[in-house]
Design an enzyme around this catalytic site. Structure first.
Site, PDB file in Angstrom:
ATOM      1  N   LYS A 237       0.840  -1.200   0.000  1.00 54.65           N
ATOM      2  CA  LYS A 237       0.000   0.000   0.000  1.00 54.65           C
ATOM      3  C   LYS A 237       0.870   1.243   0.000  1.00 54.65           C
ATOM      4  O   LYS A 237       0.642   2.196  -0.759  1.00 54.65           O
ATOM      5  CB  LYS A 237      -0.924   0.009   1.234  1.00 54.65           C
ATOM      6  CG  LYS A 237      -2.068  -0.978   1.144  1.00 54.65           C
ATOM      7  CD  LYS A 237      -2.829  -1.109   2.470  1.00 54.65           C
ATOM      8  CE  LYS A 237      -3.876  -2.223   2.353  1.00 54.65           C
ATOM      9  NZ  LYS A 237      -4.585  -2.494   3.626  1.00 54.65           N
TER      10      LYS A 237
ATOM     11  N   GLN B 140      -4.907  -1.152   9.661  1.00 56.94           N
ATOM     12  CA  GLN B 140      -4.861  -2.491   9.069  1.00 56.94           C
ATOM     13  C   GLN B 140      -5.500  -3.512  10.013  1.00 56.94           C
ATOM     14  O   GLN B 140      -5.203  -3.542  11.205  1.00 56.94           O
ATOM     15  CB  GLN B 140      -3.402  -2.866   8.759  1.00 56.94           C
ATOM     16  CG  GLN B 140      -3.225  -4.199   8.066  1.00 56.94           C
ATOM     17  CD  GLN B 140      -3.785  -4.245   6.641  1.00 56.94           C
ATOM     18  OE1 GLN B 140      -3.896  -3.221   5.966  1.00 56.94           O
ATOM     19  NE2 GLN B 140      -4.149  -5.425   6.183  1.00 56.94           N
TER      20      GLN B 140
ATOM     21  N   ASP C  98     -11.136   3.326   4.103  1.00 56.70           N
ATOM     22  CA  ASP C  98     -11.599   1.933   4.081  1.00 56.70           C
ATOM     23  C   ASP C  98     -13.121   1.860   3.938  1.00 56.70           C
ATOM     24  O   ASP C  98     -13.655   0.802   3.610  1.00 56.70           O
ATOM     25  CB  ASP C  98     -11.231   1.241   5.405  1.00 56.70           C
ATOM     26  CG  ASP C  98     -10.043   0.298   5.276  1.00 56.70           C
ATOM     27  OD1 ASP C  98      -9.823  -0.228   4.170  1.00 56.70           O
ATOM     28  OD2 ASP C  98      -9.361   0.088   6.291  1.00 56.70           O
TER      29      ASP C  98
HETATM   30  N1  GUN Z   1      -7.147  -6.416   6.108  1.00 53.79           N
HETATM   31  C1  GUN Z   1      -7.503  -7.149   5.025  1.00 53.79           C
HETATM   32  N2  GUN Z   1      -8.194  -6.381   4.151  1.00 53.79           N
HETATM   33  C2  GUN Z   1      -8.271  -5.152   4.686  1.00 53.79           C
HETATM   34  C3  GUN Z   1      -8.847  -3.926   4.243  1.00 53.79           C
HETATM   35  O1  GUN Z   1      -9.452  -3.807   3.179  1.00 53.79           O
HETATM   36  N3  GUN Z   1      -8.685  -2.870   5.089  1.00 53.79           N
HETATM   37  C4  GUN Z   1      -8.054  -2.979   6.281  1.00 53.79           C
HETATM   38  N4  GUN Z   1      -7.967  -1.894   7.032  1.00 53.79           N
HETATM   39  N5  GUN Z   1      -7.520  -4.094   6.714  1.00 53.79           N
HETATM   40  C5  GUN Z   1      -7.626  -5.167   5.924  1.00 53.79           C
END
Ligand code: GUN
Length: 281
Positions: A51, A95, A118
């Protein structure tokens, strides 16, 4: 045996990242993204690094805040509040999963909805389900973009979402409904799951069970989108769909890896850009 068109998520995602980079380059400021990682879960560390790298490549000022696994809930909430107050930060992503001693809901609810890239904050969830414009969870948003790139006509189409999670299944169903599809949400308690799936013209699998969807679950010509990423004991990565046999039946299908996965990060970049534009208008 493959007859299905293979939906190239890597290509669609690369195009979206390029488009975000071009739009970001036109701005008089750099959108800011803060990713918070608590603990050292290896899969999460890999995601967070990707990311960070993709965001910086697209002209977004991304930084990762790494906190020890022993971080307490109040400490994490204080970090989130600090990011809410920081004007250079347009997007905040905590996350998941968080360590077991931290409750995720209060943390996600502490994020300023305007910075919630998100789309997990209840205010944004509510807006999505009302069909209003909002920050939309990245994975289902990526699926919608793959369907658009495939040229699928969603209006009136029978779509089935397999899985009812808050992160994928439920927002996926809301987006498909907003696009005028006729949507069924199926799950582990659904009676005669194969027959339900076989009725679908568009089948989105998001259950997290390796190769659960078999060829006889797929209607001939259906569009199959596989959100799952599962690691088998032999180390292979597979989706929720038994790819080879379903590709012989489907009209179009996403591979794993290289389907939905790359779209999630590309959509995170777009959400960060949209949040920045909305905040700084
Ligand atoms: N962990 C796995 N997928 C995601 C996501 O789309 N957002 C976040 N914050 N954590 C994740």
């Amino acid at each position: 045996m493959t007859q299905a068109r293979i939906i190239d998520g890597k290509q669609v995602a690369a195009d979206l990242r390029d488009s975000v980079a071009a739009r970001t380059a036109q701005l008089s400021y750099k959108p800011g993204l803060a990713v918070v990682l608590v603990g050292e879960d290896p899969a999460s560390s890999v995601y967070v690094r990707s990311k960070d790298r993709a965001a910086n490549a697209a002209g977004i000022a991304a930084r990762t805040i790494r906190l020890p696994a022993t971080t307490t809930q109040p400490e994490l909430l204080a970090v989130v509040h600090g990011l809410n107050a920081d004007d250079s930060v347009d997007g905040i992503l905590v996350q998941l999963p968080l360590p077991a001693h931290i409750e995720s809901r209060p943390v996600l609810e502490a994020i300023d909805p305007a910075k919630d890239v998100d789309g997990f904050h209840p205010v944004n969830v509510g807006r999505l389900h009302e069909g209003r414009p909002t920050l939309v969870p990245c994975t289902p948003l990526g699926v919608m973009k793959l369907l658009a790139a495939t040229g699928v006509n969603l209006r009136g189409a029978r779509a089935l979402v397999l899985g009812r999670s808050a992160i994928v299944g439920k927002p996926m169903a809301a987006l498909l409904t907003a696009a005028d599809a006729t949507v069924t949400i199926a799950h582990s308690r659904t009676r005669d799951l194969p027959a339900e799936c076989r009725r679908a013209e568009i089948l989105v699998a998001a259950v997290g069970r390796a190769e659960m969807v078999r060829a006889d679950w797929v209607a001939p010509g259906a569009v199959v989108i596989d959100v799952g990423i599962n690691r088998l004991p032999d180390g292979r990565l597979v989706g929720d769909v038994a790819y080879d046999e379903c590709a012989a039946v489907a009209g179009a299908i996403t591979p794993v890896p290289g389907g939905v996965g790359p779209m999630t990060i590309a959509c995170l970049l777009e959400n960060t850009l949209l949040a920045a534009e909305a905040r700084r208008r």
